[in-house]
Write an enzyme that holds these catalytic residues in place. Sequence first.
Site, PDB file in Angstrom:
ATOM      1  N   CYS A 106       0.842  -1.194   0.000  1.00  0.00           N
ATOM      2  CA  CYS A 106       0.000   0.000   0.000  1.00  0.00           C
ATOM      3  C   CYS A 106       0.885   1.254   0.000  1.00  0.00           C
ATOM      4  O   CYS A 106       1.832   1.343  -0.778  1.00  0.00           O
ATOM      5  CB  CYS A 106      -0.937  -0.072   1.210  1.00  0.00           C
ATOM      6  SG  CYS A 106      -2.346   1.030   1.227  1.00  0.00           S
ATOM      7  N   THR A 107       0.577   2.217   0.855  1.00  0.00           N
ATOM      8  CA  THR A 107       1.313   3.485   0.848  1.00  0.00           C
ATOM      9  C   THR A 107       2.685   3.408   1.515  1.00  0.00           C
ATOM     10  O   THR A 107       3.369   4.420   1.609  1.00  0.00           O
ATOM     11  CB  THR A 107       0.476   4.607   1.488  1.00  0.00           C
ATOM     12  OG1 THR A 107       0.107   4.218   2.818  1.00  0.00           O
ATOM     13  CG2 THR A 107      -0.764   4.886   0.657  1.00  0.00           C
TER      14      THR A 107
END
Length: 195
Positions: A106-107
Amino acid sequence: MTRIGIALFDGAEELDWAGPWEVLAAWAAQWPEDGVEVFTLARDEGPIECAKGLRVLADHTWAAALPLDVLVYPGGRGTRPQLEDATVLEWIRETARNGTVMTSVCTGSLVYAQAGLLDGRPATTHWGSLDLLGTLGREIEVRPDDRFVDTGDVITAAGVSAGIDMALHLVRRLHSEARARDVRRYIQYDPEPPV
């Protein structure tokens, strides 16, 4: 022994780290002859509150952890302040310089990008942060449709549940496709969403 560290920090998205943890810890526990050790690590001692409120304790601090062969770095709202945190960014760079395979979910890839690890490489992240990823670092080739992107010493995964796919890929890469299939069956990961 292959040492796999899973980073924890306030605001980390739970499934970003718990998904890979399940895959990799199942591998380590069910096939001890493969010589894999999986543990969590955090900057400091003490409780960590994840994005949805789950509170956890890391196994080791950065300073106390043994050298890593692989780092799994999750995403979540906690990554945003890290983009300006010189200590975090330098720890990421130093870990990469030590020859660790750097993986993100993800981030978490935003932190890698800000640290310069993704310069000139293809990478992915959560669909809601693809535009931001493209503004960090230099000449990052954003891959919006890839579940994960393996560039050798850096692997980035898309959002949240994509970390499970990335971790199974990691088992295949570090051991074999047969072992990755064994682990997938053991955790009964057969993705066919009902909606």
